[in-house]
Design a protein around this motif. Structure first.
Motif, PDB file in Angstrom:
ATOM      1  N   HIS A  81       0.887  -1.342  -0.033  1.00  0.00           N
ATOM      2  CA  HIS A  81      -0.209  -0.101   0.092  1.00  0.00           C
ATOM      3  C   HIS A  81       1.010   1.317   0.055  1.00  0.00           C
ATOM      4  CE1 HIS A  81      -3.793   2.074   1.514  1.00  0.00           C
ATOM      5  NE2 HIS A  81      -3.067   2.870   0.819  1.00  0.00           N
ATOM      6  N   HIS A  83       1.641   5.124  -2.289  1.00  0.00           N
ATOM      7  CA  HIS A  83       1.312   5.890  -3.460  1.00  0.00           C
ATOM      8  C   HIS A  83       2.367   6.773  -4.175  1.00  0.00           C
ATOM      9  CE1 HIS A  83      -3.031   5.447  -2.386  1.00  0.00           C
ATOM     10  NE2 HIS A  83      -2.515   5.535  -1.083  1.00  0.00           N
ATOM     11  N   LYS A 194      -8.396  -0.363  -7.824  1.00  0.00           N
ATOM     12  CA  LYS A 194      -8.570   0.265  -6.660  1.00  0.00           C
ATOM     13  C   LYS A 194      -9.953   0.984  -6.408  1.00  0.00           C
ATOM     14  CE  LYS A 194      -7.959   2.130  -2.340  1.00  0.00           C
ATOM     15  NZ  LYS A 194      -6.348   3.010  -2.092  1.00  0.00           N
ATOM     16  N   HIS A 251      -7.050  -1.222   4.128  1.00  0.00           N
ATOM     17  CA  HIS A 251      -6.931  -0.591   5.526  1.00  0.00           C
ATOM     18  C   HIS A 251      -7.797  -1.607   6.353  1.00  0.00           C
ATOM     19  CE1 HIS A 251      -5.405   3.122   4.117  1.00  0.00           C
ATOM     20  NE2 HIS A 251      -6.363   3.445   3.113  1.00  0.00           N
ATOM     21  N   ASP A 321       0.788   2.939   3.465  1.00  0.00           N
ATOM     22  CA  ASP A 321       0.101   4.320   2.952  1.00  0.00           C
ATOM     23  C   ASP A 321       1.180   5.204   2.766  1.00  0.00           C
ATOM     24  OD1 ASP A 321      -1.875   5.562   1.713  1.00  0.00           O
ATOM     25  OD2 ASP A 321      -3.234   5.563   3.600  1.00  0.00           O
TER      26      ASP A 321
HETATM   27 ZN    ZN Z   1      -3.881   4.953   0.628  1.00  0.00          ZN
END
Ligand code: ZN
Length: 407
Positions: A81, A83, A194, A251, A321
């Motif tokens: 996970h 970005h 996603k 999550h 994340d």
């Molecule tokens: Zn995320």
């Protein structure tokens, strides 16, 4: 033409990884195997040629030997996970090599990540960055990406950021649109899809995705062998995700009630994996200036969901994340996972074989075994004694090449 062919050959030779051997470390070939002390890992043409104790492996001449006595070696880590969304990575086509190298090191490679799954970004930019890495121009992890995310309404916390950087990600509101968007992204070479099955709006409101839309996207994605990630937010979004057939919860969902053994069994039955992203909740809570005791309760609730899922035999994938949060250091995540009941082997599984089992291939197996990609992490300290040692990386090797070496 002949000249060109010669150039290509020369370039190919120069670009090929040299044969090398890492010797002397304690080796964890995979999460289940007994560790090998004073080990040799022989790397040839970017793959593992042989592993074993020092007296079991005969190295041919000409192999570069690197001594890692007293260190610990595992397979390369996966962060499932991330970005590709930090400002310094947003203009990947034009950013100078040194700058991209420095960013990718700070965010990924110095923490041992040889593969990352980008689960929402600007698809053009992420594909451009991946291209430069795969051409050998920039040094970085293997990037798998979902490209653009799907949402029925843009989450409130990214509206300003997207606007400031001129990135447009239009909503998807019908099953037909969802099917078409999956087909279009698949055509561009994404590795997954996603869905924001829940999207935070103002004043605690959540725009949830209709289960029919989730089903349509998932069916088209699965037809194309693409895994589907969900950002669930609350109970309704969680239900839409599970009912709609997604593969991975991106999550935990502290806005949903405690996870019962029955709920965990249902997730397992549906083969749904979970990415805990526990550090995120601490970071978000502080960003939102939650009073400390409420923040603590919120984190405990997220921990209890991970604990229930782990105790129920669920498939956990490590992920932070990062790129949405700017805490790159992974030590806190390992500490939180330990509080949720994971030991070193469970963490190593979530970092290697579990993601490779879902997103890998015959070469990227998450294991150090002959024939597999030479994706390796060298750790300074013993992760069996202290799991935060998983964050103290001496070197990261991807496909037989160093993509990070501590200075
Ligand atoms: Zn995320």
């Amino acid at each position: 033409m002949r000249f060109l062919a010669l150039l290509v050959m020369l370039f190919a030779t120069r670009a090929a990884a040299a044969d090398l051997a890492l010797v002397g470390a304690t080796l964890f070939p995979n999460p289940e195997a007994e560790p090998v002390r004073d080990a040799v890992v022989w790397v040839k043409d970017g793959r593992i040629a042989a592993i074993g104790a020092r007296d079991q492996v005969t190295l041919p001449e000409g192999v570069e030997v690197i001594d890692y006595t007293g260190k610990f070696i595992t397979a390369g880590f996966w962060n499932s996970h991330v970005h590709i969304f930090t400002p310094d990575l947003l203009h990947a086509r034009d950013t100078p090599v040194e700058q991209l190298d420095a960013s990718l090191e700070a965010i990924f490679t110095r923490w041992g990540f040889t593969t990352v799954f980008d689960v929402a970004s600007d698809v053009d930019n992420t594909l451009a960055l991946r291209d430069r890495i795969e051409r050998g121009e920039v040094s970085g992890p293997r990037i798998l990406t979902v490209g653009q995310p799907f949402w029925v309404k843009t989450p409130i916390y990214v509206v300003d950021y997207l606007h400031a950087h001129g990135i447009e990600i239009p909503p998807v509101t019908t099953p037909e649109e969802a099917t078409a968007r999956v087909a279009s992204l698949a055509g561009r070479g994404v590795n997954g899809i996603k869905l924001f099955t829940g999207s935070v709006q103002g004043r605690g409101a959540v725009a949830n995705m209709d289960v029919e839309l989730v089903r349509a996207a998932t069916a088209e994605a699965h037809r194309r062998k693409l895994p589907v990630f969900s950002h669930p937010q609350n109970t309704e979004g969680l239900e839409a995700a599970v009912e709609g057939g997604v593969d991975v919860l991106a999550h935990t969902a502290p806005q949903s009630p405690a996870w019962t053994p029955e709920f965990v069994a249902r997730l397992n039955e549906a083969r749904v994996a979970l990415i805990p992203t526990l550090t995120l909740f601490r970071v978000e809570g502080e960003r939102g200036e939650l009073p400390p005791e409420i923040l603590q309760r919120w984190i405990e609730h997220a921990l209890s969901q991970v604990r229930a899922f782990h105790e129920g035999g669920g498939d956990l994938l490590f992920g932070t994340d990062v790129g949405y949060i700017d805490q790159f250091d992974t030590a806190e995540e390992f500490e939180l996972l330990a509080r949720a009941g994971l030991d070193f082997r469970a963490m190593l599984t979530s970092l290697t074989t579990a993601p490779a089992g879902r997103f890998g291939d015959a070469v990227h197996t998450g294991r150090i075994e002959p024939g597999s990609a030479a994706d390796l992490v060298v750790l300074d300290d013993d992760p069996r004694e202290d799991v935060t040692a998983l964050a103290r990386v001496r070197a990261t090797v991807r496909g037989g090449k160093f993509i990070y070496r501590a200075r």
